[in-house]
Write an enzyme that holds these catalytic residues in place. Structure first.
Site, PDB file in Angstrom:
ATOM      1  N   ARG A  46      -1.447  -0.692  -7.855  1.00 10.01           N
ATOM      2  CA  ARG A  46      -2.938   0.062  -8.005  1.00 10.01           C
ATOM      3  C   ARG A  46      -2.754   1.116  -7.570  1.00 10.01           C
ATOM      4  NH1 ARG A  46      -3.928  -0.515  -2.163  1.00 10.01           N
ATOM      5  NH2 ARG A  46      -3.924  -2.890  -2.263  1.00 10.01           N
ATOM      6  N   ASP A  79       0.996  -1.502   0.278  1.00 11.47           N
ATOM      7  CA  ASP A  79      -0.050  -0.166  -0.160  1.00 11.47           C
ATOM      8  C   ASP A  79       0.312   1.447  -0.433  1.00 11.47           C
ATOM      9  OD1 ASP A  79      -2.157  -0.726  -0.159  1.00 11.47           O
ATOM     10  OD2 ASP A  79      -2.805  -1.289   2.275  1.00 11.47           O
TER      11      ASP A  79
HETATM   12  C1  LIG Z   1      -8.718  -1.191  -2.720  1.00 22.14           C
HETATM   13  C2  LIG Z   1      -8.255  -0.382  -2.349  1.00 22.14           C
HETATM   14  C3  LIG Z   1      -7.315   0.085  -2.157  1.00 22.14           C
HETATM   15  C4  LIG Z   1      -6.485   1.190  -1.646  1.00 22.14           C
HETATM   16  N1  LIG Z   1      -5.575   2.006  -2.143  1.00 22.14           N
HETATM   17  C5  LIG Z   1      -4.890   2.744  -1.101  1.00 22.14           C
HETATM   18  C6  LIG Z   1      -3.531   3.060  -0.908  1.00 22.14           C
HETATM   19  O1  LIG Z   1      -2.172   2.252  -0.712  1.00 22.14           O
HETATM   20  N2  LIG Z   1      -3.204   4.813  -0.232  1.00 22.14           N
HETATM   21  C7  LIG Z   1      -4.122   5.260  -0.812  1.00 22.14           C
HETATM   22  O2  LIG Z   1      -3.845   6.124  -0.219  1.00 22.14           O
HETATM   23  N3  LIG Z   1      -5.822   5.351  -0.614  1.00 22.14           N
HETATM   24  C8  LIG Z   1      -6.115   4.470  -0.548  1.00 22.14           C
HETATM   25  N4  LIG Z   1      -7.525   4.094  -1.033  1.00 22.14           N
HETATM   26  C9  LIG Z   1      -7.756   4.914  -1.306  1.00 22.14           C
HETATM   27  C10 LIG Z   1      -8.102   6.053  -1.861  1.00 22.14           C
HETATM   28  O3  LIG Z   1      -6.770   6.394  -2.448  1.00 22.14           O
HETATM   29  C11 LIG Z   1      -9.865   7.032  -1.811  1.00 22.14           C
HETATM   30  O4  LIG Z   1      -9.113   7.504  -0.714  1.00 22.14           O
HETATM   31  C12 LIG Z   1     -11.119   5.980  -1.600  1.00 22.14           C
HETATM   32  O5  LIG Z   1     -10.809   4.756  -2.711  1.00 22.14           O
HETATM   33  C13 LIG Z   1     -11.858   7.361  -2.123  1.00 22.14           C
HETATM   34  O6  LIG Z   1     -11.611   7.511  -2.976  1.00 22.14           O
HETATM   35  P1  LIG Z   1     -12.388   6.954  -3.919  1.00 22.14           P
HETATM   36  O7  LIG Z   1     -12.721   7.107  -5.945  1.00 22.14           O
HETATM   37  O8  LIG Z   1     -13.448   5.829  -4.487  1.00 22.14           O
HETATM   38  O9  LIG Z   1     -14.326   8.144  -4.595  1.00 22.14           O
HETATM   39  P2  LIG Z   1     -14.342   9.335  -3.974  1.00 22.14           P
HETATM   40  O10 LIG Z   1     -13.475  10.425  -3.868  1.00 22.14           O
HETATM   41  O11 LIG Z   1     -14.997   9.437  -2.143  1.00 22.14           O
HETATM   42  O12 LIG Z   1     -15.961   9.556  -3.643  1.00 22.14           O
HETATM   43  C14 LIG Z   1     -17.173  10.610  -5.325  1.00 22.14           C
HETATM   44  C15 LIG Z   1     -17.396   9.996  -5.805  1.00 22.14           C
HETATM   45  O13 LIG Z   1     -17.933   8.126  -5.605  1.00 22.14           O
HETATM   46  C16 LIG Z   1     -19.022   8.155  -5.543  1.00 22.14           C
HETATM   47  N5  LIG Z   1     -18.586   7.200  -4.573  1.00 22.14           N
HETATM   48  C17 LIG Z   1     -18.052   6.717  -3.526  1.00 22.14           C
HETATM   49  N6  LIG Z   1     -18.049   6.128  -2.339  1.00 22.14           N
HETATM   50  C18 LIG Z   1     -19.311   5.457  -2.491  1.00 22.14           C
HETATM   51  C19 LIG Z   1     -20.889   4.364  -1.965  1.00 22.14           C
HETATM   52  N7  LIG Z   1     -20.034   4.778  -0.271  1.00 22.14           N
HETATM   53  N8  LIG Z   1     -21.764   4.865  -2.271  1.00 22.14           N
HETATM   54  C20 LIG Z   1     -22.328   5.487  -3.273  1.00 22.14           C
HETATM   55  N9  LIG Z   1     -21.265   6.308  -4.235  1.00 22.14           N
HETATM   56  C21 LIG Z   1     -19.832   6.653  -3.690  1.00 22.14           C
HETATM   57  C22 LIG Z   1     -20.206   9.205  -5.247  1.00 22.14           C
HETATM   58  O14 LIG Z   1     -20.497   9.249  -6.121  1.00 22.14           O
HETATM   59  C23 LIG Z   1     -18.687  10.056  -5.030  1.00 22.14           C
HETATM   60  O15 LIG Z   1     -20.035  11.306  -5.188  1.00 22.14           O
HETATM   61  C24 LIG Z   1      -7.587   2.850  -1.066  1.00 22.14           C
HETATM   62  C25 LIG Z   1      -9.209   2.374  -2.042  1.00 22.14           C
HETATM   63  C26 LIG Z   1      -8.910   0.798  -2.396  1.00 22.14           C
HETATM   64  C27 LIG Z   1     -11.113   1.655  -2.924  1.00 22.14           C
END
Ligand SMILES: Cc1cc2nc3c(=O)[nH]c(=O)nc-3n(C[C@H](O)[C@H](O)[C@H](O)COP(=O)(O)OP(=O)(O)OC[C@H]3O[C@@H](n4cnc5c(N)ncnc54)[C@H](O)[C@@H]3O)c2cc1C
Length: 307
Positions: free
Chosen positions: A185, A134
């Site tokens: 990733r 990560d």
């Molecule tokens: C598998 C995985 C591994 C990760 N590993 C890391 C890492 O190693 N380092 C790191 O810094 N970050 C990591 N992250 C976190 C990542 O950086 C983001 O902070 C996190 O995924 C939020 O961004 P997002 O793109 O999912 O959507 P967001 O920016 O949270 O949301 C954008 C839009 O997506 C839709 N949405 C989001 N969540 C939902 C929901 N629950 N239900 C319905 N609609 C929704 C909505 O329309 C929302 O407005 C990881 C995330 C995932 C999924």
């Protein structure tokens, strides 16, 4: 990121960092985090993974822990991951593992950290399994990339890392790591970073995310697209369709407890989907990052508590 969401995120991260809030949260404990954490222990997490597998969703298991203070803790986490890899192989679930460099002592002793991770990657290799390193805050970006590249140079190809689209440097890193064959990733990024190194506006991060995905798909390089955002997921589906890119050239990744039905639906549509499944008792930092991501996640916790 627009002003509202940036302010929300900064405020939540600041509140969560306060010792009083942390004390209170830990007092009310696991019930608060239950929505996002699969189990306190390995066996419980494996049961959750088996149930995700039945929906066609693969997993990456994360034994929660980060920013350790004593080198001995790193050995305990290393041993937990070795046990985890054995248990995955024994149980036959479809899962790989994700770990955090500071959990393996990156901030204390980089060389020892490398060897702990190396040992885990070697064990994973024995089972034909994979280890994702990560990405934490920007003070560890270079060192984390260095670990992934060093593993590859040693012939340990079953390890990869993460690039954060909000970091301005990620485009260059992607080019370099793709060339070196390090699997990536792609995420937006979950930490608080200053404007000189990270995009602050939502649109800029999204544009950077798309650029990173395109770099992979256009070159035929397998990639993991980790986002719950339709503006990302929908776009990737569309881009792949338009360019005749087969569904087995990429996978979607989402977090445990978020958009579960959507994960199952994507799997049913024939996409490769992997759920990030955290387990263990060191849940507080992980949980606060989820709350900081969006107000809707705070609401999920409240609903979970009311149930
Ligand atoms: C598998 C995985 C591994 C990760 N590993 C890391 C890492 O190693 N380092 C790191 O810094 N970050 C990591 N992250 C976190 C990542 O950086 C983001 O902070 C996190 O995924 C939020 O961004 P997002 O793109 O999912 O959507 P967001 O920016 O949270 O949301 C954008 C839009 O997506 C839709 N949405 C989001 N969540 C939902 C929901 N629950 N239900 C319905 N609609 C929704 C909505 O329309 C929302 O407005 C990881 C995330 C995932 C999924």
């Amino acid at each position: 990121m627009n002003l509202g969401s940036t302010l929300y995120r900064k405020t939540m991260l600041a509140i969560a960092g306060s010792p009083a809030v942390k004390k209170l949260s830990l007092k009310y404990g696991r019930r608060l985090a239950g929505r996002f954490i699969a189990s306190d222990h390995l066996q419980g997490a494996l049961r959750e993974v088996a149930s995700l597998n039945r929906m066609g969703v693969m997993a990456t298991l994360d034994a929660l822990g980060e920013s350790i203070r004593h080198p001995e803790e790193a050995k305990t986490y290393r041993d937990e991951y070795l046990k985890l890899l054995d248990a995955i192989a024994d149980s036959g679930v479809r899962a790989n593992v994700s770990l955090k460099p500071t959990q393996m002592g990156l901030a204390l002793d980089a060389e020892a950290c490398y060897h702990h991770i190396r040992e885990i990657v070697v064990r994973a290799g024995k089972y034909g399994n994979f280890v994702r390193i990560d990405m934490e805050d920007s003070s560890y970006t270079q060192a984390t990339i260095h670990i992934a590249v060093r593993l590859h140079r040693e012939g340990l190809k079953n390890a990869g890392t993460v690039l954060q689209a909000y970091l301005r440097r990620s485009e260059g890193d992607a080019r370099d790591l793709i060339e070196k064959g390090v699997p990536l990733r792609l995420v937006k990024g979950a930490y608080r970073e200053p404007a000189d190194i990270a995009f602050q506006r939502k649109e800029e991060t999204l544009a950077s995310f798309k650029k990173l995905v395109r770099m992979h798909l256009d070159l035929g390089v397998y990639t993991a697209v980790a986002s719950h955002d339709d503006a990302v997921v929908g776009w990737v589906k569309e881009y792949a369709r338009e360019h005749g890119i087969p569904k087995d050239r990429f996978e979607f990744q989402m977090l445990y407890g978020l958009r579960t039905a959507y994960q199952a639906r994507l799997a049913k549509e024939g996409y490769r989907v992997r759920c990030y499944v955290p387990y263990g008792t060191m849940w507080y930092p992980y949980y606060t990052r989820r709350l900081a991501e969006k107000p809707a996640n705070l609401w999920l916790v409240v609903k979970h508590l009311l149930r």
